[in-house]
Design a protein around this motif. Structure first.
Motif, PDB file in Angstrom:
ATOM      1  N   UNK A 212       0.877  -1.127  -0.002  1.00  0.00           N
ATOM      2  CA  UNK A 212       0.002   0.034   0.081  1.00  0.00           C
ATOM      3  C   UNK A 212       0.873   1.277   0.041  1.00  0.00           C
ATOM      4  N   UNK A 213       0.269   2.437  -0.100  1.00  0.00           N
ATOM      5  CA  UNK A 213       0.963   3.585  -0.309  1.00  0.00           C
ATOM      6  C   UNK A 213       1.384   4.264   1.114  1.00  0.00           C
ATOM      7  N   UNK A 260      -6.394   5.721   7.751  1.00  0.00           N
ATOM      8  CA  UNK A 260      -7.501   4.855   7.936  1.00  0.00           C
ATOM      9  C   UNK A 260      -7.188   3.226   7.716  1.00  0.00           C
ATOM     10  N   UNK A 261      -6.450   3.369   6.239  1.00  0.00           N
ATOM     11  CA  UNK A 261      -6.484   1.944   5.573  1.00  0.00           C
ATOM     12  C   UNK A 261      -4.942   1.301   6.403  1.00  0.00           C
ATOM     13  N   UNK A 262      -4.193   2.176   6.787  1.00  0.00           N
ATOM     14  CA  UNK A 262      -2.776   1.667   7.484  1.00  0.00           C
ATOM     15  C   UNK A 262      -3.307   1.106   8.868  1.00  0.00           C
ATOM     16  N   UNK A 263      -4.317   1.765   9.591  1.00  0.00           N
ATOM     17  CA  UNK A 263      -4.719   1.086  10.748  1.00  0.00           C
ATOM     18  C   UNK A 263      -5.440  -0.071  10.765  1.00  0.00           C
ATOM     19  N   UNK A 419     -13.581   6.213   2.865  1.00  0.00           N
ATOM     20  CA  UNK A 419     -14.381   5.310   2.286  1.00  0.00           C
ATOM     21  C   UNK A 419     -14.110   3.998   3.102  1.00  0.00           C
ATOM     22  N   UNK A 420     -15.197   3.464   3.770  1.00  0.00           N
ATOM     23  CA  UNK A 420     -15.176   2.479   4.817  1.00  0.00           C
ATOM     24  C   UNK A 420     -15.237   1.052   4.144  1.00  0.00           C
ATOM     25  N   UNK A 425     -14.483  -4.605   4.975  1.00  0.00           N
ATOM     26  CA  UNK A 425     -14.464  -6.190   4.466  1.00  0.00           C
ATOM     27  C   UNK A 425     -13.279  -6.900   5.276  1.00  0.00           C
ATOM     28  N   UNK A 426     -12.343  -6.071   5.770  1.00  0.00           N
ATOM     29  CA  UNK A 426     -11.081  -6.646   6.559  1.00  0.00           C
ATOM     30  C   UNK A 426     -11.831  -7.288   7.859  1.00  0.00           C
TER      31      UNK A 426
END
Length: 435
Positions: A212-213, A260-263, A419-420, A425-426
């Motif tokens: 991921x970025x 958010x995605x990193x968390x 965007x959640x 999904x995780x």
């Protein structure tokens, strides 16, 4: 040779003097306003007192500045002006003197900076609670950041926590066991002062997040010891600098989404969690990537506790009081069989409603953290938390709360729209649930 007081007596004297001075300031102001019937400018008053606390805590470094970092992430208990001043503890503490830095590098690495590096900037570009960071260039041309630990920081952890525990025992109910909480903090702080451990965590996270970025530094082991950490240099801006550039909503959303995605990516394989979610540890890079630059405070939580903690989300979304109460009992927020009486009811209602607030982002496909109503709701719950003289909650809440509240604090300041879908999904796969 040290810039800092290291004995329990010296440090206790500074803490006591600071508390007395600030407490007197507030008492005198209260009486003056009562007598005159006028309310003076609160903002400047709070700022001046916060500056006084910060100045004295800066002399102590270590555990004291960790407390200041916690103040900077406050969501409603302290005046906003305190949080603004204490945010300096995240990355802009006054540095120690240059001669001391030279002697530390010589002792730890076996040579002076000019002997070891092609270039070394003797002026620190960042400084926080445990150490300060200098730019340098290796003889092979790589740009690096050299983090140097303040002298005596590790030696003062025990004495600082003994003082803090002494204060806490005066406030809690007689017979309450606060040792597990202080042991958890002590163990984590000791790990934070081991820069070899941090270097290993940098390597670990670097391998985990190549997809991921998100970018981390690379650890340079040959120029590292337990008190000096060498890593490749990441170029970017901290949160306040980024916001000062007046970014577009698209840019705010982009970096907010990465946070958010990193968390959520961290919880997939029940591995280490970056548990120090404050603005000083993240860089907003010009190429659009999110830099994560500090891995001293990382946690691997016990499987049972972490599963129960994650279960808080779907349990709150179902709004099933019996299931929520049972989960709170397992997590030690409530006493076992608390439904037999009404003693714990205020804590149940508070924790349930706070949990419902924190679960709100997952109820929408796109959630706006810039909505002032959401910010005000969180602040309302923080201010209205029921007072208790008993410790509540599993000791691991100290750091899960630090992660979760820190994340929301960052996103609120960013005013990011998130965007959640990916995060839901995780969680769906981990908990075998559907949203």
């Amino acid at each position: 040779m040290s810039d800092f007081p290291s004995s329990k007596y010296e440090r206790g004297k500074i803490i006591a003097k600071t508390g007395l001075k600030v407490g007197t300031n507030y008492a005198q102001r209260y009486l003056k306003n009562k007598v005159s019937g006028k309310v003076e400018d609160e903002r400047s008053f709070h700022q001046e007192n916060a500056k006084e606390v910060f100045k004295e805590f800066t002399k102590l470094r270590g555990t004291a500045l960790k407390i200041a970092q916690g103040m900077s992430m406050d969501q409603g208990i302290l005046p906003d002006e305190f949080a603004e001043v204490m945010s300096q503890a995240q990355y802009s503490v006054p540095p120690i003197n240059k001669a001391l830095i030279r002697s530390i590098i010589k002792r730890e690495l076996g040579g002076y900076p000019e002997q070891l590096f092609a270039t070394f900037d003797a002026t620190a570009f960042a400084a926080a609670s445990i150490g300060q960071v200098h730019k340098a260039e290796l003889k092979d041309g790589r740009r690096v950041a050299i983090k140097i630990q303040y002298p005596n920081v590790r030696d003062t952890i025990d004495s600082d926590l003994v003082m803090a525990k002494g204060f806490a025992k005066r406030l809690v109910k007689k017979g309450s066991n606060i040792d597990p909480y202080f042991d958890e903090i002590r163990d984590t702080l000791l790990l934070e002062t081991d820069y070899l451990h941090e270097g290993q965590q940098i390597e670990h996270f670097s391998k985990r997040f190549t997809h991921i970025n998100v970018v981390t530094p690379q650890w340079i082991e040959e120029y590292s010891t337990s008190k000096v950490l060498c890593m490749t240099f990441l170029d970017g801006r901290h949160l306040n600098e980024f916001i000062a550039e007046n970014p577009t909503q698209e840019q705010r959303n982009h970096f907010g989404q990465l946070l958010w995605d990193f968390f959520h990516e961290q919880i997939i394989d029940h591995d280490y969690i970056h548990a120090d979610t404050h603005p000083g540890n993240f860089l907003f890079m010009n190429d659009g990537r999110l830099g994560v630059i500090d891995f001293g405070c990382v946690k691997k939580f016990p499987v049972k506790f972490f599963r129960d903690y994650l279960e808080l989300l779907p349990t709150h979304l179902k709004n099933d009081d019996a299931a929520i109460r049972s989960l709170f009992e397992r997590l030690e927020v409530l006493k076992q069989n608390s439904s037999d009486g009404d003693t714990d009811q205020p804590y149940f209602e508070f924790a349930k409603n706070y949990g419902l607030t924190f679960s709100r982002p997952y109820t929408q496909e796109v959630f706006d953290f810039g909505d002032p109503e959401f910010d005000n709701t969180i602040r309302h719950f923080t201010k209205d938390a029921p007072l208790s003289n008993e410790p509540r909650g599993n000791k691991h809440f100290i750091y899960t709360t630090k992660v979760h509240v820190g994340l929301y604090n960052l996103l609120i300041k960013l005013k990011a729209q998130i965007n959640t879908e990916k995060s839901k999904n995780i969680l769906s796969k981990l908990l075998d649930i559907s949203f």
